[in-house]
Every structure is written in structure tokens, then in C-alpha cells.
Write an enzyme that holds these catalytic residues in place. Structure first.
Site, short mmCIF file in Angstrom:
data_model
loop_
_atom_site.label_atom_id
_atom_site.label_comp_id
_atom_site.label_asym_id
_atom_site.label_seq_id
_atom_site.Cartn_x
_atom_site.Cartn_y
_atom_site.Cartn_z
N GLY A 1 -5.66 8.46 5.30
CA GLY A 1 -5.45 9.25 4.09
C GLY A 1 -6.77 9.64 3.46
O GLY A 1 -7.70 8.83 3.44
N ARG B 1 -3.78 11.92 11.03
CA ARG B 1 -3.29 10.80 11.83
C ARG B 1 -3.61 11.11 13.29
O ARG B 1 -3.70 12.28 13.68
CB ARG B 1 -1.78 10.68 11.69
CG ARG B 1 -1.36 10.21 10.31
CD ARG B 1 0.13 9.92 10.34
NE ARG B 1 0.66 10.02 8.99
CZ ARG B 1 1.88 10.45 8.70
NH1 ARG B 1 2.70 10.83 9.68
NH2 ARG B 1 2.30 10.49 7.46
N ASP C 1 -8.22 0.23 6.87
CA ASP C 1 -8.23 -0.75 7.96
C ASP C 1 -7.54 -0.24 9.22
O ASP C 1 -7.89 -0.65 10.33
CB ASP C 1 -7.65 -2.11 7.49
CG ASP C 1 -6.21 -1.99 7.05
OD1 ASP C 1 -5.80 -0.89 6.65
OD2 ASP C 1 -5.50 -3.01 7.10
N THR D 1 -10.47 4.68 1.03
CA THR D 1 -9.02 4.75 0.82
C THR D 1 -8.74 4.50 -0.65
O THR D 1 -9.42 3.69 -1.27
CB THR D 1 -8.24 3.71 1.67
OG1 THR D 1 -6.91 3.62 1.16
CG2 THR D 1 -8.87 2.34 1.60
N ASP E 1 -6.28 2.97 -1.80
CA ASP E 1 -5.42 1.80 -1.99
C ASP E 1 -6.18 0.51 -2.29
O ASP E 1 -5.59 -0.46 -2.74
CB ASP E 1 -4.55 1.60 -0.76
CG ASP E 1 -3.60 2.76 -0.53
OD1 ASP E 1 -3.01 3.21 -1.51
OD2 ASP E 1 -3.47 3.21 0.61
N ASP F 1 -7.11 -1.72 -0.40
CA ASP F 1 -6.59 -2.86 0.37
C ASP F 1 -7.45 -3.16 1.59
O ASP F 1 -6.94 -3.35 2.70
CB ASP F 1 -5.13 -2.61 0.77
CG ASP F 1 -4.98 -1.34 1.59
OD1 ASP F 1 -5.93 -0.52 1.62
OD2 ASP F 1 -3.93 -1.16 2.21
N GLY G 1 0.03 2.71 -3.21
CA GLY G 1 -0.60 1.41 -3.08
C GLY G 1 -0.10 0.61 -1.88
O GLY G 1 -0.30 -0.59 -1.81
N ARG G 2 0.56 1.28 -0.97
CA ARG G 2 1.09 0.62 0.23
C ARG G 2 1.57 -0.81 -0.04
O ARG G 2 2.56 -1.02 -0.72
CB ARG G 2 0.05 0.65 1.35
CG ARG G 2 0.17 1.98 2.09
CD ARG G 2 -0.68 2.01 3.29
NE ARG G 2 -2.08 1.83 2.94
CZ ARG G 2 -3.09 2.22 3.71
NH1 ARG G 2 -2.84 2.80 4.86
NH2 ARG G 2 -4.32 2.05 3.33
N ALA H 1 0.82 -0.09 -20.22
CA ALA H 1 2.23 -0.13 -19.79
C ALA H 1 2.88 -1.41 -20.29
O ALA H 1 2.26 -2.47 -20.29
CB ALA H 1 2.32 -0.05 -18.27
N GLU H 2 4.13 -1.30 -20.69
CA GLU H 2 4.82 -2.47 -21.19
C GLU H 2 5.17 -3.42 -20.05
O GLU H 2 5.32 -4.63 -20.27
CB GLU H 2 6.10 -2.05 -21.94
CG GLU H 2 5.86 -1.65 -23.39
CD GLU H 2 5.21 -0.29 -23.54
OE1 GLU H 2 5.18 0.48 -22.56
OE2 GLU H 2 4.72 0.02 -24.66
N GLU I 1 4.68 1.48 -5.02
CA GLU I 1 5.72 1.90 -4.09
C GLU I 1 6.18 0.69 -3.26
O GLU I 1 5.52 -0.33 -3.23
CB GLU I 1 5.20 3.02 -3.17
CG GLU I 1 3.88 2.68 -2.49
CD GLU I 1 3.27 3.86 -1.72
OE1 GLU I 1 3.91 4.90 -1.57
OE2 GLU I 1 2.13 3.71 -1.26
N HIS J 1 1.36 12.65 -4.03
CA HIS J 1 0.07 13.02 -3.45
C HIS J 1 -0.99 13.48 -4.44
O HIS J 1 -2.14 13.69 -4.06
CB HIS J 1 0.28 14.07 -2.36
CG HIS J 1 0.70 13.45 -1.07
ND1 HIS J 1 2.00 13.11 -0.82
CD2 HIS J 1 -0.03 13.03 0.00
CE1 HIS J 1 2.08 12.55 0.38
NE2 HIS J 1 0.87 12.49 0.89
N ILE J 2 -0.61 13.67 -5.70
CA ILE J 2 -1.63 13.99 -6.69
C ILE J 2 -2.72 12.92 -6.67
O ILE J 2 -3.89 13.20 -6.90
CB ILE J 2 -1.04 14.02 -8.12
CG1 ILE J 2 0.15 14.95 -8.19
CG2 ILE J 2 -2.09 14.44 -9.12
CD1 ILE J 2 0.91 14.80 -9.50
#
Lengths: 323, 323, 323, 323
Positions: free
Chosen positions: A6, A67, A98, A121, A123, A125, A166-167, A182-183, A223, A252-253
Site C-alpha cells: 500500500g 500487489r 512486512d 506503511t 499501519d 505494524d 490498521g489491518r 473520541a469517547e 477495521e 482510502h482517503i
């Protein structure tokens, strides 16, 4: 050099830094197009400082990404290695996550040159670096969207459920959730929710509405934390409490946009460091930054997912903000 | 609690975090207005979670800030201490820079309660924390402006000299300079320039124009690096090389704006941590973050200016980008 | 085609539209570099749809711009005409302000092809079009800066004087002033201020501070409205009322940046319309938009400065907001 | 005064302008909360200039908004009228869309005071005004998101389908589509698509990919143009052409955010004009702006949907950009 997986804001800043630093050391650089596809097919172009002028602020990647299903086979890795050998390249730099590093490791079986990875990336991660290139921008992009949603949530005194990328990690969700006030934050580190067992989600909402008279309520979720995603969860919450809960999927934004300062600086630092470490003989390593210091980390270990989201903030959110 | 010194994006997020965390521990909070002035004059209001709803994204400070000349005298510190004693407050939290912390230390001579500082300033010139609250936003604000100036510099193939804030340190200049791909960075760490000795500045410009055919050239400079500032330096460069060099002084734009994610998260973390440390008995300390970990640092030592701008990036800029 | 004068956000969108529309009509387009300089020196390149992919959102101009002192002489105009004849071009499109249109009119004396102008300048001081390309973006850029300054003004309860571009008209100052909720607007349409006669400026400030207890006060001023500019005026106000008034000069930030939607749409519309009107035989005209309708206007008359800033808003500001 | 229907950026600027202008005419203003609900329940507060300081740049609405099912019954309208009579209010100002104006007209059956409407909705689907308050911001918010998606689309050479708000009109889709350089725009004005009849959508995609070698392809679509929305359409396109097409639903991000200059100016102008027209006796009218001139329009007629999206741009997109 190639970019893979990505796209992430800051990839261009990283490409620029690699090219400028290499030029200062009289090293020639070629860029392969479309990730590993370009490597397999020999689709590349020589990169000079001239080519990377004024790209530091651009999202996406000059080299394109894609990909590459072929890389999941040994034939793919072999074909990539053949290109590298035929072009007599001394080293391969891979900017990606990774998954991309796995591809690089597969190529290493068939190629004698040096291989380095750079963590690109949104994410975050990837082990061996406090932050990946693109992560800081993704937080601010998500934040910008949540701030806007807050305007409507507030005007209507409504519940919104915002789904972020965030995979399999909650880095973006926790950071954007804390930063947006955020609450509630739902992320994989807190376990996957099951339909019918939504008490932990619903109790704080009712508490906030009834006891505190809050004018709006925003839940940020990563997600893959609920079967059917945020749309299904929003419907189930609505059913359970009788107040409308709306889902927003940012999608995708989050990948695009001009990189923020932190990502441009990290990308510049890691790109320069990677070139210098190549000259020092580094191989099968990833260039990362830990505690503000550039450093190397075994490429093999970068995908072990040992890096944890900030436990202090996670606890604070659970004890104070969710309350 | 009070905010003092130059305002910084994230001060409101910090106020919010302090109030929410204190409320979770059943601690009462009052906020003094206009920095130390409010403390001396007893101008304050009680702060409840309700008051800090939806302020996390706002620039400036809810509590207002101000210079307080009275605090430079012992009478000022005494008057402040009297207010604290009369109101029977157990602790004082000061959000500001090292000047504000000096005021807090002066009050400590006359007040027996606990005193903690929180580093809130765009300049990042406070020891004991990797970043101050507001610094990340200031970089991105400067960056946004330089990106815009690049458009014009590029269209006209001109030289621009952009002057950024930063008092006596080059944190903002180096970060915004690296992140904008500035061709040259001038900051106090590289020494103060003298009129008539501009070779080090001019040589790279001529090199870029003649040898590399660059279409634009941007110099980012910290304030106080040249007698007469950027306007004088731009005029001297123009005279020396015969190509027009324009000065842009960013000024107060850099202090305002909605805080970026990094500042909101840092502010939230430090605010919560400060309240917890107060409960643990901390006194005359500053709550900072070092290597992603919240920690305490002697308030006394926070203004020693031992913190250095990133030597790796400074060297890279000198060797590669300035070239 | 060429872009001339100060660059304006949307020039690239206009170039793109011209190239796409021309291609759809099988017309060839060449772009001259650096404004009229490229025309005089024959420095150009052919422009195909491929060249204008994904430039619609970029600030600056692909074709570069520049002042061209040679165009102030008849020799310059003749040299430009010679290039046009030698290249057998049927028409010349000039994107710029009224100064650039004067250049185009001079060329018309020596060239038989069609000549059309497109209004591209942030200043909006071109007759025959409600808005120029770049004006809407300049307002939002100024606004973004003033919103940030408001944060600090508010935190410190200070007076700020923000100087905006606008040559000899108050379009940007009035629009950005109204949109930022500025307490006072100073623009050429209200007359030039004289040192020593600052009553009209000072009275509303004192009224606001004393009577209304306003927490901040922002004056937006167009350039060239006071001898010595905003720095001198700020000093004089400070002296007169004894409260510090700070000047901020926005400068070249206002020319750059990604164009907002309104500018991209206007640029696209006018670019397409200009090509169609060329086919219809238009000559010595400017393509503008009046009341949402594309239309032609004599190039000769575009610099007469008959267009007025909105009298309704000017009056409202004087009577209500300044009060 | 009240705000009703979906919130729109600029509603606060409009509230501010009404309050300031009313104060200048010594008129008292009260604001009802939560749209018509506050009117029915007598939930209001008095609004002074002090209350609207520094809200001009905020999204959402100070007065909150809400749907009000009760207003669909005659009882609701009667209850609202009773509140107005009991409070002895001379006039009612409603900021909202045509649905809100229907409510206002219903109240007029039972109330003798003056009633004026102000067009506040992002959808721009209100007759009698060239633009509604919030529309310009919604375009730029959508644009910002599409620019980001373009980065990824470009990096991956992918097809993206972006779904925007717009109820039953294509204003936002056409404007954001043109401004983002979208390859294709789908909006209600071009007819509703039917599954199985996607030729008109697919042919230009194939043309662009095969003939033009475009590196990315973005389709902007208004909501309600395909059964199942953009997710279903993306799936059907993917199936039909064998290249992955991804859907992005922007959703509620589009309603929020700080209003752009154009919306703040329009809101300020219409708010001031409405108050002045009330003094002049206007009743059952909407305050709009046509050709840059504030004017009145029968409230009754504001929902007839006679206003058309720009036919010039629609044709250009079909003939040139879609090609």
C-alpha cells in the site's frame, strides 16, 4: 530501489533522500516501477537528483506500487534476482511493509547483493522502528475527518462510529481516537467484539448520554474488529440502545495526501541512513528509527508484531475518557 | 492550573486532559486566567469536565495567556503564593516554557503546596522532554507556508528566504527546513552570520544556480541569526549575487492553528501523567516525554538548554542538501 | 499559450483545460516558458493531454512565469511576434493580469493571428470577469492565516494588524476581512491613511476595548494603504493608544498553494471557453465569467479598474462590524 | 431564530451576522435549540454579540440542529406558533433547506409575525439563490478527499468510485468532479443508471485504459444514482471489465469542517440582509444571493428544484474529460 505494498505518504520523500544521498556518494540509483512487478519485468528508470526535485511534499509514489502475486512463488523471486544480476546491481532497497520485506527475503535466496528494507506503511505494524513512514500523516488525515464528523455529531447530538484502517493493529485507531477526544476506541488489542456481547460498548454510551448529558458521542474503531465491520456494528448498537448510531468508513482517503512534517523528516532520515549503511556493508536489515536514533533491525524479524500500542494511553482511554 | 508565556497549539488539549483525569480521581481543578496575572489577582474559575468538552482541537488557550512583569519581582511571587494559600490549593500546575517555570520556582519560595510544570511552547527549547506541546504543529504550519512559497519560487525561479520562529534554538528551522526540502538552513547552532562574511551562504546558492540549474532556491532561517533579520539578509544576498532574494517572515501564524495529532496526544499524555504524579507526591518537577515514555525532570534544570537539534539531520543537510 | 505576471493558483488547471479542449478539437498547443521571455526567445514545448495529467491541483505554473522588461519596448513585442509568425501559430493565449494583457496588445500590432487573454491573478483587479483565477484561493489562504493569528490574539487579548496583498484594490482585504470576522478593514477604496490622522482607525479600537470588552482585535489591511506599510501603522497605533499592536505581513504565501474548488472550476471553464471562442473567431478579447456565464470582454478594457468591491459588505463592515 | 435540517458549514457565521446586525438595529434575538424541537418546547436562549464572538470559523451550529417529526403534523406547527406568540416574538428566521422552509410555512398558518428563510444546506438544492450556505465548503471537503484518493489511484493505477452527498441533485458531484479532474461524473441530471446497462460508464473507462494509457481513473458519483449505491456499482464495474474498481463513500465528513471564505461571506451577507429585510417588512420570503446581489425569493417556491447544474461544465465533462 522500489516501493511496494500500500502506498504511504512520505514514500516520495524517502525516494528523494535515497537519490540525493546516493548522488553525494557517487552511487547510481535505478527505480523499478509498480513494486516487484517492475523488478520481475525489468521495468525501471535511472534516477538522478533532477528527477526528485520538488517531490518531497507529494503523496503516493513516483515509482508506483502494486500487489505482485508472482512474488508468492519461487519463480517470481528467481525472476527478480535475474533482473538484479543482469543489471549488475550491488544492492536492492525495498520501501514497504512486512509483506514487501518477505518478498525481499525471498529474492535474497537467489541474489548475492545487499538487501535493505525501509518501513513505508500507514499501519505502523512493523517492528524495529517506533514509527513507519506514512503513519503520522494517516493519523492527521483521520483526525481531520473525525473533527469534521464531530461538527455534525455535535449539531445533532448523535452517535457516530468511525472506522479507520490498521489491518491487525490499533495504532491508527488509538492515536486518532485519543487525538480526536473520541469517547470510545475499539481496537484489536482490546479483543474482537462478538455480536450479542456488546455490553462493554454500550454501557459507556448510556452512561455518557444519561449521566453526563454529552452532546455527541464518537466511537473510533479499527477495521476487522467486528463481523460485518462498522456498518454492522452501528446497526447493532442502534438496535440495542434505541438511539441512531451512524457508521463512517474512512477508507482510502487515509493512504493519500501530502505527508506531514514528521513523515517527511523520518523518510529523509531513513533514506539517507539506508544508503550510508549499504556503504557500511549492511545486508538483510531494515533501517528504522528507535528513540529518535536511526538504527538497523533484522529484516526477518520486522513482521513479528512485537511492537505494542502505547499502554499508558490505552489505559487512560479505558479509565478516564471512556468513562 | 494556568497557561503562561507564548500560546502553543495543544494547550487546550492539555487543559482538557488535566481536568478529565483530575475528575476521575475526584480532584477539584481551578484555572487562573491570563497566566500569572490571574494568579496574582485571584482571577479564576472552577473547571469541570463539561467546560473542556470539544476543546481538544482548538488552538490558543481557554485560560488565556499573558506576560506578567510582576512575576519578575519578589512581590509578584509572594502575591501569587498568597492566592494559592487563601484558596487552600494543594498544588499548582503551570503550562508554559522555561520562563514560566522560573515564575513557578519563585512562587515555590513562598508556598508549601506541590508545583509541577508542563512544557507548552512551539520553540521546543525545554530540557527534559523530547518535544514540547505545540512544536509538532508549528513545524507543520511553517511547512504549509513554505510549500506555498515553493510554488511561487518555482514559477519564478527565484530565491526566497523564509524566517521562522525559534528564539535561540533551531528546532523549528531545522525540522521545517528538512521537511520542505529547503536548499539551505540557517540556525543558531551553526553560528550567527556576520554582514560581509556571507560566503558560506552564497557559495551553495551560486553552485545550485550555475551547476545544477535548480529552478528555485529556498533558504529557511531561524530568527535572530542575522543583524536586521531576514529582510536585511535578503537585501545583502541580492546585492552580493545580483539575483533577487525575497524575505518572508512567518511571524505569529506559527503560534496558532488546530493542533496536529502528535501535539494533542502529547498534551493528553502529559496532562494525565502530571495529575497522577501529583497524587504520587511529585514536586518542583516537569512532566515530559522521553523516548515515548512519560517521565519527570527537575523544573530547575528545564531551562539549561542542553537539548540538541538532531545532529544526523544537521550533518545531512550540510553535506547533501546544501550542496 | 503562456502564463505571465505573478503566479496564481489555478493557472495549471487552466493550462490543463486548454490542452484537453484543444485536443478534443484536434488543435495543437505549444506552451512558452517564463512568460513573454519564452515567446521572445522561442523557448517552448508542445503540450499533449499526457503532459497535463494530474496537474489540476498544483499551485504555481507548469510553464513558469517571469517579469519581462523587454516587453516594455517595441522591440520586445516585435521579437515576440516574429516567434509567433515563424512557428506559424494561429493564435496566442495569455494567462495573466492586466499588465500581461498590455503585452499581448503590443504584440497584436505586429502579429496577424488571434489573441485572447485569460484572467489569472490573485488580486481580482481585472475588469470583465467577476473573479480572476486564483482570487478564491488567495482569500482562503489569507483566512487560514488570520484564523491562526486569532488564536494568539485571543489568548493574549492583543491587537494584530494583518497586511494582505492586493496591489491597488481591496478585494482580498475585504473578503478575507469579512470572512475572518476582522474587527476592522483598511483598504484603498476607503482612502489612504495619513500619519497623524488615525482617528478613524483608533476610535473603533478604543470603543471595542473599553465598551465591549472584546478579547482580541484584528485589523486586516491591504498593502499600500499607509506610508511604511503595516509595520509603520502598527507602531503608530501602539504609540497612540498605549496597547501593543503587532503587524503580520502575509507576503508570498498568498500566491501559492493548491487551488480551491472555485478556482479550479473557473480555470477549467475559462480555458475551455477560450479555445471554443478562438474557433469562433474571437480576437483581442478576454475570456471571463460574469454572473456564472462565460463571456468575452475587450482585452483593451480589462485594466480600467471599473470593477468595485462589494458595496453591501463594505457598508456592513463599516456600520456593524467596525462598530 | 433557529437552524434546522442537516448542519452546514457557515451556519454559525450566519447566526453571528444576524445577531450583530440585529444588535446594531437594537433588535433582540433569541435562538431556539435543536431546530423546530426547541421552538415547540420553548427551549431557547437570548443571543448577544458576546455569544457570537469567534464562532465565524466553526463548523456545525451553535444552536444545534435536529429532525423534528412533530413538524409533519399540524399540532407541531400550532405548538411552535404558540411559543412564538407567548414569547411575543415579531419574526422567525429559519436557517435550513427546503424541508425546513416547509415547516416555516406550516407555522405561518398559525402565527402573525414575519417569517424569513435563509438557505443553509451543503446540497445547494434550493431555488432563489445561486449558492446555499455550506455548498462551497462541501465542494472543497470532497475535493480534498478526492485529491488524496488520486494519490493512491495513481500509485496503484486503479479505478476508484467516489460517492458524494447531494440528495437529488448533482451540484456537489459536478463541481467536485470537475475540480478534481475526475475522468467521469455520474449525477442524477444524467439519469439513473440501471444494472446491466452500464455501457455508458464502461466504454470511457476502457477507452482511457487502452487508448490513452491513463495511470488512474476516478469516477465521482452522487448518491442515489444506482441501486445499492457505489458499493454495488463498483462491484458491477469490476465484474464487467475485469479490473478492480473500489468504492469510497465520503459520508458525513462532507457536512462538517470550518467553512471556507465563500461560505462565511455568503452567510454574513445573507444574515445581515435578512435582518434588514425584516425591518422593511418582508414576510414568507427567503434571503438569497443571485448574481452577487442579495435578494428575496418566495419561500413557497424555494423547493421547486428549478435551479440547474452548470450546463456548460456538464457538456464539457461529457465531451472532453470523459472522452
Amino acid at each position: 530501489m522500489l516501493t511496494s505494498g500500500g502506498d504511504a505518504p512520505g514514500m516520495n520523500a524517502c525516494i528523494r533522500s535515497i537519490v540525493l544521498t546516493a548522488a553525494a556518494h557517487q552511487i547510481e540509483v535505478v527505480g523499478f516501477s509498480h513494486g516487484f512487478n517492475g523488478l520481475i519485468e525489468g521495468d525501471y528508470k535511472k534516477l538522478l537528483p533532477y528527477h526528485v526535485q520538488h517531490i518531497i511534499h507529494l503523496g503516493g509514489t513516483l515509482l508506483k506500487s502494486a500487489r505482485c502475486p508472482a512474488m508468492h512463488t519461487e519463480e517470481g523471486a528467481k525472476a527478480a534476482a535475474i533482473t538484479l544480476r543482469q543489471m549488475q546491481l550491488d544492492a536492492l532497497l525495498v520501501i514497504g511493509g512486512d509483506g514487501s520485506f518477505k518478498g525481499a527475503l525471498a529474492i535474497a535466496q537467489h541474489y548475492k547483493g545487499q538487501i535493505l528494507g525501509l518501513p513505508g506503511t500507514i499501519d505502523n505494524d512493523v517492528d524495529g522502528t517506533d514509527a513507519t513512514i506514512g503513519y503520522a500523516t494517516a493519523i492527521d488525515t483521520a483526525l481531520d475527518a473525525i473533527d469534521k464528523i464531530r461538527d455534525t455529531a455535535d449539531a445533532f447530538e448523535r452517535i457516530f462510529l468511525v472506522e479507520l484502517m490498521g489491518r491487525h493493529s490499533g495504532f491508527i485507531a488509538l492515536s486518532a481516537g485519543i487525538a480526536s477526544g473520541a469517547e470510545q476506541i475499539i481496537c484489536p488489542e482490546l479483543g474482537v467484539l462478538k455480536p450479542g456481547e456488546l455490553d462493554a460498548v454500550i454501557r459507556p454510551i448510556q452512561n455518557a448520554q444519561v449521566v453526563k448529558g454529552k452532546s455527541s458521542y464518537i466511537i473510533v474503531m479499527a477495521e476487522h474488529c467486528y463481523p460485518g465491520g462498522s456498518t454492522a456494528l452501528a446497526a447493532d448498537i442502534t438496535k440495542a440502545i434505541g438511539i441512531e448510531c451512524r457508521a463512517c468508513v474512512l477508507g482510502h482517503i487515509q493512504r493519500g495526501g501530502s505527508p506531514v512534517g514528521a513523515d517527511r523528516i523520518l523518510a529523509t532520515k531513513l533514506g539517507a541512513y539506508a544508503v550510508e549503511q549499504l556503504l557500511g556493508g549492511a545486508h538483510l536489515m531494515m533501517a528504522g528509527e528507535v528513540n529518535h536514533q536511526a538504527c538497523l533491525y533484522p529484516l526477518q524479524a520486522s513482521g513479528e508484531h512485537k511492537k505494542r500500542i502505547d499502554p499508558y494511553l490505552l489505559r487512560w482511554q479505558q479509565q478516564v475518557a471512556n468513562d
